[in-house]
Design an enzyme around this catalytic site. Sequence first.
Site, short mmCIF file in Angstrom:
data_model
loop_
_atom_site.label_atom_id
_atom_site.label_comp_id
_atom_site.label_asym_id
_atom_site.label_seq_id
_atom_site.Cartn_x
_atom_site.Cartn_y
_atom_site.Cartn_z
N GLY A 81 -7.07 14.55 6.57
CA GLY A 81 -6.51 15.54 5.63
C GLY A 81 -4.99 15.61 5.67
N ALA A 89 -9.41 3.87 5.29
CA ALA A 89 -9.80 3.07 6.46
C ALA A 89 -11.31 3.12 6.63
CB ALA A 89 -9.09 3.59 7.71
N ASP A 130 -4.13 2.99 -0.86
CA ASP A 130 -4.54 3.23 0.52
C ASP A 130 -5.50 2.15 1.01
OD1 ASP A 130 -3.09 5.50 0.00
OD2 ASP A 130 -4.60 6.91 0.71
C1 MEV Z 1 -2.27 8.89 -1.79
O1 MEV Z 1 -2.09 8.30 -0.51
C2 MEV Z 1 -1.16 8.56 -2.70
C3 MEV Z 1 -1.20 9.11 -4.11
O2 MEV Z 1 -0.24 8.33 -4.83
C4 MEV Z 1 -2.55 9.01 -4.77
C5 MEV Z 1 -2.98 7.59 -5.09
O3 MEV Z 1 -2.16 6.70 -5.16
O4 MEV Z 1 -4.19 7.42 -5.31
C6 MEV Z 1 -0.74 10.56 -4.14
#
Ligand code: MEV
Length: 322
Positions: A81, A89, A130
Amino acid sequence: MAVRSAPGKVILLGEHTVVYGRPAIAASIRPRLELTVAVGEAPGIESGDPRVRTALETAAAIYGIDPRRIGIGVESEIPIGCGLGSSAAFSVALLRSLGELAGRPLEELELLRRATEVENAFHGTSSGIDVAVASLGGVIWFERPSGGLPRASRLPVHDAFDLVVALSDERRSTAGPVGRLRERVRTHPGLYHQFFDLAANLVHAGRGALGTGDFETLGCLMDAAHGLLNSMGVSTPTLERMTTIARRAGALGAKLTGAGGGGAIVALAPETAHDVAEALRAEGFEAFVTRVGEPAEEADATEDSEIRVEEIEHAGDERAVG
Ligand code: MEV
């Protein structure tokens, strides 16, 4: 039984604007998540979190496995969070584990696409940045042109350097700040797209600074990116305080990382990481140092991952990853 791990991440430049087709730069961090996965006759462990169940069902469907037969054990050093990529991951390690157990590992490009689908169980629609970092490791250039396919490639870094990551005590979901920004963009598209173009310029300049080891410039760019993110409404008084503490303690630049609204900051501190981390801890914030751009990051890579990275770079030229 399969055991696979994947790293957490920080976004150095370009969060939020990456959702609107602009590029971003992110890096894997030291904390990792490890999954132990088994597929058996006995029912797997039921998770109380409906998002984990949805993620599991999505991943199981890819391999045609009954999700009730999947048992998973999670060991994670990645704070949850805080925008540090724990769900990405999880998604990458889960798909790799199931691929191993099913004897059908996904090739890297398909893994990125599928892991983004699995991760969407946690955040709604995500850009995919991510999972690209969790899957490739290292410093990553990521871009998903509006309506197009994502491009991800490893960026060359001139010198390895230290970052300090510090956690605010405000936990939040990624979907919250992303949704609130979407509402602002809907109301004032002209204004926000100017912010996004400016943010994209910072990302391009950051790529150059990383390539030459110009940390002074990279720090300025990170400060400017944080100012823009604040203007977009995704910072908080606590994140402002934390970035100020980091800069005063010698960071060359500091910004929120991830979706904001709480979560974490990242500070660029090639020479002063210890002082910066201590200053943040002295004010009650959990902080750790992580090194970026080390050849040791290649340890993430399996034997053929260099080929995979080359494939991604090649496919990126054709805008065809995923
Ligand atoms: C999340 O780590 C980053 C954001 O740009 C959302 C995304 O890219 O999906 C806020």
